[in-house]
Enzyme design. Structure first.
Site, PDB file in Angstrom:
ATOM      1  CG  ASP A 101      33.970  42.447  36.535  1.00 50.50           C
ATOM      2  OD1 ASP A 101      33.555  41.965  37.568  1.00 50.50           O
ATOM      3  OD2 ASP A 101      34.549  43.793  36.396  1.00 50.50           O
ATOM      4  CD  GLU A 109      36.792  44.090  42.043  1.00 47.71           C
ATOM      5  OE1 GLU A 109      37.261  44.345  43.084  1.00 47.71           O
ATOM      6  OE2 GLU A 109      37.313  43.573  41.051  1.00 47.71           O
TER       7      GLU A 109
END
Length: 381
Positions: free
Chosen positions: A73, A138
């Protein structure tokens, strides 16, 4: 000028950047990694929690286990009109690879994969196991990512010995800094209550901003600890203050203050909470405070993993790397408490989370060579 680079590492990084995986979306990045790693003999385990995709890949069933950890991400792009090139259209200009995630951390993911390809070609009968722990959670709240995967591994007594996190650790040149620990992170939201009223009649109101100001002064001036040989002193920073109705003639009835501690192991989260409440009580505030501990400090002292990283960096670049615990948090905070040795090693971090994020394309191949060197030092027969 726009350039084309044939490096397999850069090509894979560009394929990843093309996927607009704004947290917590993965957008097929993990399947792309699987396409490269499954043919090398990695067993694939897909772990989805809520809206978050995670994968645990492992080649081998023996200890020791060297795990690469990272995330697919990326943070939002910000204003598209401020980008020189579309953020999910990877472009190489004057040797720099541009695109959201180039530095944080799709470039590292690509280098990890191609390093494994090179290492396994040279050492098909390596000792121990190689693993990948990859999440799409994250950059967001990090509730359903690495922490959940670690819980799964611990439940079945699957242990990581060494973990190499691909966060962009370098400052000026790839490998000049390795993060061998991180400070803890403690967030607080302080609500100070007053009495709303008209600014012309302050005797009929109580201004929570005025009430809070002396306490804020004391909090910002406090020395929380002096750090140690590995960690800088604990820092306290106010990140936001919210109050008021929007009208200039109204004393607000409430003031909300967001703050954060980045703390060393010289102080505990409980000690910080106690000192803060003591200061607020001393100033006789009417308040409520909500706490969020997002990570404890951790440290990997020089040993097998740190030494392998430092030696590989020197062999590839000629640099004597510097160990550091500065900067923000990473998913290493979920892995280190299991007893694993953890270091963070990735590209230069100058443009992470910025408009026009970029990384020197050649640096990704340098990183691949360093990762390959670490694998060789730890797992080659």
């Amino acid at each position: 000028m726009t350039e084309t680079i044939s490096s397999k590492t850069v090509q894979l990084a560009m394929e990843l950047i093309r996927r607009a995986s704004i947290t917590p979306a993965d957008e097929g990045c993990q399947e792309l990694l699987i396409q490269h790693l499954a043919p090398l003999g990695f067993a694939v385990e897909r772990l989805r929690f809520a809206d978050v995709d995670n994968i645990w890949l492992r080649k081998g069933d023996q200890a020791p286990v060297l795990a690469f950890a990272g995330h697919t991400d990326v943070v939002p792009t910000g204003p598209l009109e401020q980008w020189d090139n579309p953020p999910f259209q990877p472009t190489i200009i004057d040797g720099m690879l541009h695109g959201r995630g180039a530095a944080d951390m799709k470039g590292s993911l690509a280098a990890m994969v191609t390093a494994c390809e090179d290492f396994l070609a040279a050492h098909p009968d390596h000792r121990g196991s190689i693993a990948f722990l990859i999440t799409s959670d994250e950059e967001g709240p990090a509730f359903n990512g690495t922490v959940k995967v670690i819980e799964q591994l611990q439940a079945r007594q699957e242990h990581i010995d060494w973990c190499l996190v691909g966060e962009p650790s370098s400052t000026d040149t790839v490998g000049d800094v390795v993060k061998n620990g991180r400070r803890g992170s403690l967030h607080g939201t302080l609500t100070v209550r007053g009495i709303q009223g008209h600014v012309a009649y302050p005797q009929l109101a109580r201004n929570p901003i005025h009430d809070a100001a002396p306490a804020i002064t004391e909090l910002t001036g406090a020395v929380w600890d002096n750090g140690n040989e590995f960690f800088p002193p604990t820092s306290f920073q106010i990140s936001q203050i919210q109050a008021g109705t929007g009208a200039t003639n109204v004393i607000p009835g409430e003031c909300r203050i967001g703050f954060n501690f980045r703390f060393s192991p010289e102080v505990t989260a409980e000690q910080l909470r106690s000192r803060v409440t003591a200061i607020l009580d001393r100033h006789r505030l009417d308040y409520q405070i909500d706490w969020l501990l997002s990570g404890q400090p951790f440290l990997t002292r020089p040993g097998s993993l740190v030494n392998a990283a430092c030696q590989a960096i020197y062999d590839v670049t000629g640099l004597n790397t510097r160990l550091s615990t500065a900067g923000g948090t990473s998913d290493g905070r979920f892995i280190a408490p299991t007893g694993a040795q953890v270091v963070e090693l990735g590209p230069v971090n100058a443009t992470i989370h910025k408009v026009n994020e970029c990384v020197r394309a050649d640096d990704l191949d340098t990183l691949r060579e360093i990762y390959t060197g670490i694998l060789s030092r730890l797992l080659a027969e």
